[in-house]
Scaffold this active site. Structure first.
Site, PDB file in Angstrom:
ATOM      1  N   GLU A 127       0.813  -1.216   0.000  1.00 32.72           N
ATOM      2  CA  GLU A 127       0.000   0.000   0.000  1.00 32.72           C
ATOM      3  C   GLU A 127       0.845   1.263   0.000  1.00 32.72           C
ATOM      4  OE1 GLU A 127      -0.672  -2.640   1.874  1.00 32.72           O
ATOM      5  OE2 GLU A 127      -2.736  -3.226   1.383  1.00 32.72           O
TER       6      GLU A 127
ATOM      7  N   HIS B 100     -10.601  -4.523  10.385  1.00 33.56           N
ATOM      8  CA  HIS B 100     -11.268  -4.400   9.079  1.00 33.56           C
ATOM      9  C   HIS B 100     -12.570  -3.598   9.165  1.00 33.56           C
ATOM     10  CE1 HIS B 100      -8.553  -7.736   8.183  1.00 33.56           C
ATOM     11  NE2 HIS B 100      -8.806  -7.576   6.910  1.00 33.56           N
TER      12      HIS B 100
END
Ligand SMILES: Cc1ncc(C[n+]2csc(CCOP(=O)(O)OP(=O)(O)O)c2C)c(N)n1
Ligand SMILES: [Mg+2]
Lengths: 325, 318
Positions: free
Chosen positions: A60, A129
């Site tokens: 990322e 998450h």
């Protein structure tokens, strides 16, 4: 008007902008032939190919940094971070490079890119998450931040964000992906910094963000049954914030509750409440109230997870307290 | 640009960087530079040798020790110096300073205050060049310290996967701040840091401008030919330590003597003499000219106004 799901509306915006402007590219994990883990880029790879729908490795920080560099050189990347919790990994290129670029270079460069990510509770995805970190992005000078709450706004805010010469972060609540609603065909732009009045009312204003808008509208239905008419306003973007529209509503109702799905402490609701306390004090008949997520990580348990974020019942209860005060 | 043969251009560029950094050192000693400033004295051959190979369509991204890259790329010395002093006519309006110099006009994506932070910017520039078919390449400059940032390895991997036209150019000066690179860096070969991704990796004498030029020429040709990235590990040394005013107690005298003897400027001067490209008077004239330009930049910057308070809120958004 024809209806689309929120997910379809985002895809329509992406496809429209990619057809209009060849410099728009998508970057992210599994967004190519796979179509995205939430099917949120489905069909785009088939139309635009691997050169413009770019599958990145699971890197990322590096991949988003590359998007920033590409945006300095003529591309307009829409970069996806699969789960909002993972924006921690792109924070350096986001905060230290993209956000400061125009300022540091005295306008010599800017980073015209969109960082899109998902958030929210409701699918038992657990502490790493589910978190809603939009307030972090709002705290960084140089970033714009939008939280589309309806399919039409998803399309319109995405199109505006892609055309904006600055870095824009869009947070999508995953529970909204299947929400259906009318969406204008063809070009549809919702400017950043314009709030939407979702429901008019006289007794109190509820300012709600993202998925909290739907909960607030549910609460408004319930309260209407009891004779309480509440106004629901969706700021749509938190930076820039359409404070004028929020203040105008408070001038009509004299009471305001701010509802946000992020953690309460130092959160988006706190900031909006402070702005209203400063700007609308003379018209207030009660202190500004806020309702936000509990200051805890998001537990995975089916019993505990629903306790974290505000819902319609909690919003209705908070409005009761507000009008009683 | 110049019609002069490359070795003279290289020399002129190195002389300007050396003279400019000497002016920065004096301004810093006089307390005129806000914050810390990192000089690239000793590393001139890397900046000059690499950048002389680039054209207007190419891009560079630099780091905290980046004045040399900016100058080699064509930044106006006056506006660069004004930026280092935080003055209004500086390249970033005086809000960036030494570590945040951006110069779009010369294809410079900036010096950078984040160690390793510029590497993805250059890699992204290469992605843009590839997608636009501009024919341009990008050079990422970074130190041996940055080589231990995960981000740099991530970028090398993506550049190799996508065959991006980018050069990863590590200026290995043996230290990150006050810590010897060898004390914090594992593995028998640093070249492997690039080679492991399947890209050509080459060790270069970073004190020899001609060697740098040659290595960059090869890597640039591969990049332009669609063959993807390269990793160049250039061995060099910081003559002035980490920042202007660093007492450098952590270096021993023998090390200093050894590297000083490899100063890239007398070395290229000897080559120019030996090949008949320049004689002593010509070399002296080049040096005097570089000193004049640097002194003029310093005088300009000292006399330049501070930013207006109203500038505080300008350019936050484009
Ligand atoms: C992310 C980050 N960590 C730490 C620092 C502090 N810092 C500035 S320069 C430097 C050393 C960098 O070493 P190297 O990359 O070898 O470059 P050199 O200074 O030797 O040219 C450090 C640790 C920083 N600016 N950014
Ligand atoms: Mg070093």
């Amino acid at each position: 008007m024809r209806t689309l799901s929120y997910r379809e509306a985002v895809i329509e915006a992406l496809a429209g902008e990619m057809r209009r402007d060849p410099s728009v590219v998508l970057m992210g994990e599994d967004i190519g032939a796979a179509g995205g883990v939430f099917r949120q880029t489905a069909g785009l790879f088939d139309e635009f190919g691997a050169a413009r729908v770019i599958d990145t490795p699971i890197s990322e920080a590096g991949a988003f940094g590359i998007a920033v560099g590409a945006s300095m050189c003529g591309l307009r990347p829409v970069f996806e971070v699969m789960f909002g919790d993972f924006i921690t990994l792109v924070m350096d290129p986001l905060v230290n490079q993209a956000a400061k670029l125009s300022y540091m270079s005295a306008g010599g460069f800017s980073a015209p890119l969109v960082l899109r990510t998902t958030m929210g509770v409701g699918s038992n995805l657990g502490p790493q998450h589910s978190q809603s970190l939009h307030a972090w992005a709002c705290h960084v000078p140089g970033l714009k931040v939008a939280l589309p709450a309806s399919p039409a706004d998803a399309k319109g805010l995405f199109a505006s964000a892609i055309r904006d010469p600055n870095p824009v972060v869009i947070f999508e609540d995953r529970m909204l992906y299947t929400l259906r609603g009318p969406v204008p065909e063809g070009e549809h732009l919702v400017p950043l910094g314009s709030a939407a009045l979702r429901r008019a009312g006289r007794d109190a204003t509820v300012v709600a963000t993202g998925r909290m808008v739907a909960h607030a509208l549910d609460a408004a239905d319930r309260l209407a049954g009891e004779g309480l008419e509440i106004e629901v306003i969706d700021p749509r973007s938190l930076v820039p914030l359409d404070l004028e529209a929020l203040v105008a509503s408070v001038r009509r109702t004299h009471r305001v509750l701010v509802v946000d799905g992020g953690a309460r402490r130092y959160g988006a609701a706190a900031e909006i409440a402070a702005e209203l306390a400063e700007s609308a004090f003379d018209w207030l008949d009660a202190p500004v109230r806020r309702l936000a997520a509990e200051d805890v990580p998001i537990p995975i348990s089916r019993t505990l997870e629903p306790l974290v974020q505000p819902d319609a019942a909690r919003i209705a209860a908070a409005v009761h307290a507000l009008v009683a005060g | 640009m110049s019609a002069l043969p490359d070795p003279l251009r290289l020399h002129r560029c190195m002389l300007l960087i050396r003279a400019f950094e000497e002016q920065v050192r004096r301004l810093a000693a006089a307390g005129l530079v806000p914050g810390l400033v990192h000089l690239c004295t000793g590393q001139e051959a890397v900046a000059a040798g690499a950048i002389v190979q680039l054209g207007p369509e190419d891009r560079i991204a630099s780091h905290h020790r980046g004045h040399g890259h900016c100058l080699a790329r064509g930044a106006d010395p006056r506006r660069l110096m004004a930026e280092i002093l935080g003055r209004a006519p500086g390249l970033s309006g005086g809000r960036g300073g030494s570590m945040h110099v951006y110069d779009a006009a010369s294809g410079n994506l900036g010096t950078n205050g984040i160690v390793g932070g510029a590497v993805p910017l250059a890699t992204g520039a290469a992605l843009a060049a590839q997608r636009q078919g501009s024919g341009g390449i990008a050079v990422a400059f970074f130190g041996d310290g940055a080589l231990n940032q995960g981000l740099v390895s991530e970028c090398m991997n993506m550049a190799a996967v996508w065959r991006l036209p980018v050069l990863f150019l590590c200026e290995h000066n043996g230290y990150g701040e006050f810590t010897a690179s060898a004390d914090v860096t594992a593995g028998p070969s640093l070249l492997a840091r690039g080679a492991v991704f399947g890209m050509p990796a080459e060790e270069v004498d970073g004190m020899d401008a001609l060697a740098v030029q040659q290595a960059v020429a090869g890597a640039a040709a591969r990049a332009r030919g669609g063959e993807g990235p390269s990793f160049l590990l250039c061995h060099t040394w910081r003559f002035s330590g980490h920042h202007a005013g660093d007492r450098q107690d952590y270096k021993d005298d023998e090390e200093t003597r050894r590297w000083r003897a490899r100063d890239p400027i007398p070395r290229l001067a000897a080559h120019l003499r030996a090949t008949g490209l320049a004689d002593d008077p010509a070399l002296a004239a080049m040096e005097a000219k570089a000193e004049r330009i640097a002194a003029d930049a310093a005088a300009f910057a000292r006399a330049a106004p501070e930013p207006e308070p109203a500038a505080l809120h300008q350019h936050l958004f484009a």
